[in-house]
Write an enzyme that holds these catalytic residues in place. Structure first.
Site, PDB file in Angstrom:
ATOM      1  NE  ARG A  75     -28.291  -1.420  72.399  1.00  0.00           N
ATOM      2  CZ  ARG A  75     -28.366  -1.488  71.077  1.00  0.00           C
ATOM      3  NH1 ARG A  75     -28.285  -2.665  70.486  1.00  0.00           N
ATOM      4  NH2 ARG A  75     -28.519  -0.419  70.337  1.00  0.00           N
TER       5      ARG A  75
ATOM      6  CB  CYS B  35      -7.000 -46.093  68.753  1.00  0.00           C
ATOM      7  SG  CYS B  35      -7.685 -47.614  69.452  1.00  0.00           S
TER       8      CYS B  35
ATOM      9  CE1 TYR C  55      -1.735 -44.474  70.150  1.00  0.00           C
ATOM     10  CE2 TYR C  55       0.183 -45.190  71.412  1.00  0.00           C
ATOM     11  CZ  TYR C  55      -1.001 -45.476  70.746  1.00  0.00           C
ATOM     12  OH  TYR C  55      -1.453 -46.776  70.671  1.00  0.00           O
TER      13      TYR C  55
ATOM     14  CG  MET D  79     -30.790 -13.780  75.624  1.00  0.00           C
ATOM     15  SD  MET D  79     -29.787 -13.731  77.106  1.00  0.00           S
ATOM     16  CE  MET D  79     -28.246 -13.082  76.483  1.00  0.00           C
TER      17      MET D  79
ATOM     18  CB  SER E 101      -4.403 -49.035  72.040  1.00  0.00           C
ATOM     19  OG  SER E 101      -5.092 -48.095  71.244  1.00  0.00           O
TER      20      SER E 101
ATOM     21  N   GLY F 156     -28.063 -11.983  69.072  1.00  0.00           N
ATOM     22  CA  GLY F 156     -29.443 -12.118  68.612  1.00  0.00           C
ATOM     23  C   GLY F 156     -30.299 -13.091  69.375  1.00  0.00           C
TER      24      GLY F 156
ATOM     25  NE  ARG G 236     -20.865  -9.111  69.146  1.00  0.00           N
ATOM     26  CZ  ARG G 236     -22.181  -9.277  69.042  1.00  0.00           C
ATOM     27  NH1 ARG G 236     -22.920  -9.415  70.120  1.00  0.00           N
ATOM     28  NH2 ARG G 236     -22.756  -9.303  67.861  1.00  0.00           N
TER      29      ARG G 236
ATOM     30  CE  LYS H 115     -24.812  -5.694  73.668  1.00  0.00           C
ATOM     31  NZ  LYS H 115     -26.127  -5.875  73.034  1.00  0.00           N
TER      32      LYS H 115
ATOM     33  CG  HIS I  76     -19.937 -48.750  59.747  1.00  0.00           C
ATOM     34  ND1 HIS I  76     -20.239 -48.427  58.445  1.00  0.00           N
ATOM     35  CD2 HIS I  76     -18.835 -49.531  59.692  1.00  0.00           C
ATOM     36  CE1 HIS I  76     -19.373 -48.998  57.632  1.00  0.00           C
ATOM     37  NE2 HIS I  76     -18.500 -49.682  58.367  1.00  0.00           N
TER      38      HIS I  76
END
Length: 880
Positions: free
Chosen positions: A100, A837, A857, A111, A770, A109, A344, A30, A460
């Site tokens: 502020r 993976c 990958y 603080m 992997s 909002g 902002r 700000k 799971h």
């Protein structure tokens, strides 16, 4: 600790501006932007910013203002008085200020703020005289006492509201703006009495005392619970505190020629390039935010003040041209004069982020690189899955872990079978379980969403849900589930199977009722952004998929192969599970082979379907991994049913369940250990893979399977099993009289730390690595991933852990094992293919790490593929 000569205050005005937008770490977002807007000629009320470093000093000194700070405040207030021609606390021409907060990262909002500071019993009369508007002056004074009492002194706001309601009732008015001058005088008196009752002090009449206390309150608000929670949830780290912005007040509540508003330079929901916002006539900024009155759309300002509307459109153009991004602005009109109070970078939805980024490239405002880096990769989830309408009302009952994004509503069901029955009857259902198991997959598949009271984001339920793009909330610990009576208790609320509930897999919220939803949004801008990302990234993106349906979805999202096909899910189904259970209950190898022979055609058909869906692309198939007890029923009722269907004594089933019971099954008889002790299982699976490959190739479908042996920790395990796999492939080729080259790579999952530590030995028998980062994380930390809900929240709250290591890669610990294994393996085989993976394959921060250690990958759930594609491009751009 700061030195005495450290500059703590930076001034901004037309006459002198000491800060700029690059100083947000010191001045907060700000303060930096107020200085920047001033320097580019926008109408900004003058003021000054106390630095974030001063906030750090305040907390380091045990919540004491640094020596000399108040003297500096006085000097800057004198400068403000000189510029404005007003005097702080004057009874003739009073200067009022706002105080502020403003951290380097936007925390809207979270603080504290105090407006109208400097008013007292004398200056309120001066304000009334100066403006010729006694009602306005009294309204400003009552607002100050309320805000100061609430924010600075901790008096609950409802005391002030109750007093206001009482006086409005006495004067027979319903709206705040309808109360007359006499009523406001009584209200000010009532507010001052509330203040005295709760603080045992009179409301401070010294304006500098008010200012000191307000500055301290803003500094304190850096560490209030809601601010700490917001930073944790939004992963805001490394900041030292909040700045304090002291700014001359301008008033939108001085009459019908005044007003206030909040706007965005583009629509933050859709990204459309149109001015978007709201405003109120004769109001202060807090009225717009608090919803005290219903504001009007900013486009209607043309009817009220077309000249101001045109000025705002000009400001929109200036700000976007200067900041090269969509802006969120606050403004006030005082007696026909426009003032800018804040700008902002505007928060936006995922669809809006994509559209704005692509549009700004077309407008030649930003480059493709900037556009790719500007869209948070995780925000793409909002484009791929249903989400709840942000404007819809929500009655939140509890909050669990956001395990799989999306939005789902339905009737709670408590067993997988009940889910199937009710879903077949056309009902949307939410499967509610303490935890799920592979045996629940049929119910999970038909459910609209999954809700569990235990488990984490790699449980799971979570893993399967993400794989299907299904909404899931896990670890909702406040749920008391009574499956027998089909009821849930949550903090005094009882839910039955007749009540509709909604779950938000993005926020973790459980809500009562059917909350309105927004459909997935695929746009041309999304396709354009993905195209740009694919040209920049180096990592290939595979998917975790166990069925042709999953594979097709993944391919549509841009998957370049399957990095993990879990074969255990294929064993569930009416006929398959029966044969699987016969195999487990068999007393000898011959009977086991007979049972496996029944499963073979199902496995082969599954693989043919997946190969067909992924033709020309690699498919990594993990051989059976979970322990065998997971395939047998654990409750007596189902055990009796199984005994009747298989025509065996129930005692035999109970005995076998007991034999298979393990104290710690995650470290027990599973993975490659099953293949060592029951090689016939491996042989059946490899035979099914090989036969399916040959069948596909004969149909001119280019199938490219890769066989992955799980849970290897000792090189000899892999050596023995690789030999068995090769022998089985050769036998099938001979039997099928196939003379073509199959070249099926055989590799392993690196998920045990010892495998990573001895990777140069393992690599001698592996065509690829992997990394199963779920188990690797579990075994490295010594955490049970299904039980972390009991302590991980506290670890995160206390900053013992910065992040949940099952959600984002622990690069310092687990990451070292990954990097070590890659380097060791490639010393033996320079072109060793390495991928990942685990669940981390769809996490942007983890993907950046995988790029840095040069994996080939990442593999993730189908609905995370676009996220991974963008994150992989961002990782390359950030490296550059």
């Amino acid at each position: 600790m700061q030195t005495k000569n450290k500059k703590r205050i930076y001034y901004f005005s037309k006459e002198l501006t000491e800060g700029n937008k690059s100083m947000r770490e010191l001045l907060g977002g700000k303060g930096a932007n107020l200085a920047e807007m001033t320097s580019i000629g926008l109408p900004v009320p003058p003021g000054f910013t106390i630095t974030t470093a001063t906030c750090a000093e305040y907390h380091e000194d045990g919540e004491k203002l640094p020596a000399g700070l108040l003297n500096s405040v006085h000097k800057n207030m004198s400068r403000l008085e000189k510029e404005s021609g007003k005097c702080f606390g004057s009874s003739q021409n009073p200067l009022l200020v706002s105080v502020r907060s403003g951290a380097a990262a936007s925390m809207p909002g979270m603080m504290d703020t105090v407006l109208n500071l400097g008013l007292n019993d004398l200056s309120v009369e001066g304000l009334a005289s100066m403006t010729g508007n006694e009602r306005f002056a009294l309204d400003a004074y009552r607002r100050l006492i309320n805000m100061f009492g609430d924010v600075v002194m901790g008096i609950d706001h409802h005391y002030f509201e109750a007093a206001f309601d009482k006086i409005k009732k006495r004067y027979k008015v319903s709206r705040d703006t309808e109360l007359n001058i006499q009523g406001l005088r009584e209200l000010v008196t009532a507010y001052k009495q509330i203040y005295k009752t709760h603080t045992r002090k009179n409301f401070p009449q010294d304006p500098y005392k008010q200012l000191q206390l307000a500055i301290e309150a803003v500094f304190r608000s850096w560490n209030i619970p809601r601010a700490i929670t917001y930073r944790r949830i939004n992963e805001i780290q490394g900041l030292i505190g909040t700045a304090v912005n002291v700014q001359s007040m301008v008033f939108g509540n001085m009459g019908d020629d005044s007003g206030t508003g909040v706007a965005f330079t583009r629509d933050p929901s859709t990204g459309k390039n149109e001015f978007y916002g709201e405003f109120l006539i004769n109001a202060q900024g807090e009225d717009v935010v608090a919803g005290i009155r219903t504001p009007s759309p900013v486009k209607e300002m043309k009817k009220w003040r077309p000249d101001i509307h045109q000025q705002l459109l000009k400001v929109k153009k200036i700000l976007e041209s200067h900041y090269k991004d969509m802006q969120d602005i606050e403004f006030t009109i005082e007696r026909g004069n426009l003032f800018m109070l804040q700008t902002r970078v505007g928060k936006r939805t995922g669809p809006a982020a994509v559209k704005i980024a692509v549009d700004m490239v077309k407008e030649k405002s930003i480059t493709q690189k900037t556009a790719l880096l500007r869209v948070p990769a995780n925000d793409l989830n909002q484009l791929l899955l249903p989400s709840f309408d942000p404007k819809a009302k929500r009655r939140v009952l509890t909050v669990g872990l956001p395990a799989s994004p999306g939005a789902a509503s339905g009737y709670p069901v408590f067993t997988a079978d009940e889910a199937v029955v009710r879903a077949e009857n056309g009902e949307n259902v939410i499967l509610v379980r303490r935890e799920t198991s592979p045996e629940d997959v049929h119910g999970m598949h038909v459910a609209s969403g999954i809700l569990t009271s235990t488990g984490g984001s790699t449980s799971h339920a979570a893993v399967v849900a993400r794989g299907w793009g299904k909404c899931c909330v896990a670890g909702a610990g406040e749920l008391v589930i009574d499956a027998k009576r089909k009821k849930i208790q949550i903090n005094g609320t009882t839910i039955t199977g007749k009540d509709i509930i909604s779950i938000d897999g993005t926020s973790g919220e459980l809500m009562l009722g059917d909350v309105a939803k927004c459909p997935p949004n695929f746009s041309k801008e999304f396709k354009t952004l993905m195209n740009w990302a694919d040209k920049k990234r180096k990592l290939l993106i595979r998917t975790n998929a166990d069925s042709p349906e999953d594979a097709k979805v993944a391919r549509d999202f841009g998957a370049e192969g399957i990095g993990l096909c879990r074969t255990e899910h294929m064993f569930f189904g009416d006929q398959r599970i029966v044969a699987m259970r016969q195999m487990i209950l068999a007393d000898n190898e011959q009977d086991r082979r007979l049972a496996l022979k029944k499963i073979l055609p199902y496995q082969r058909k599954d693989f043919e379907g997946i190969f067909t869906a992924m033709k020309e692309l690699p498919v990594t198939i993990r051989l059976l991994d979970p322990p065998l007890h997971e395939f047998l029923p654990q409750d007596q009722k189902t055990q009796k049913q199984l005994a009747r269907s298989l025509k065996v004594p129930v005692e035999k089933i109970i005995k076998r369940v007991s034999q298979l019971h393990e104290v710690n099954p995650m470290l027990g008889h599973r993975g490659c250990r099953l293949s060592i002790t029951y090689p016939e299982i491996l042989e059946m699976q490899v035979r099914a893979i090989t036969e399916a490959t040959i069948n596909c190739r004969r149909k001119r479908i280019n199938a490219f399977p890769e066989i992955m042996i799980p849970l290897v920790g000792i090189v000899n395990e892999l050596a023995v099993l690789r030999s068995l796999v090769e022998q089985t492939i050769a036998k099938v080729k001979s039997k099928k009289k196939y003379n073509g080259k199959l070249d099926i790579p055989i590799g392993t999952m690196i998920e045990i730390p010892r495998a990573a530590l001895t990777a140069e030995q393992v690599a001698a028998y592996a065509d690829f690595f992997s990394f199963g980062t779920n188990d690797l994380t579990q075994m490295t930390f010594g955490y049970s991933r299904d039980d972390i809900g009991t302590f991980i929240p506290e670890y995160l709250k206390e900053n013992i852990l910065e992040k949940n290591p099952f959600q984002s890669m622990d690069s310092a610990g687990v990451g070292q094992l990954v990097e070590m294994a890659v380097n060791k393996g490639r010393k033996i085989k320079s072109k060793l293919k390495c991928g990942i993976c685990g669940e981390h394959g769809g996490d942007p921060e983890s993907i950046a790490f995988f790029q840095s250690v040069q994996l080939n990958y990442v593999s993730c759930s189908p609905f995370r593929i676009p996220v991974a594609r963008l994150a992989a491009a961002q990782a390359v751009l950030l490296e550059q």
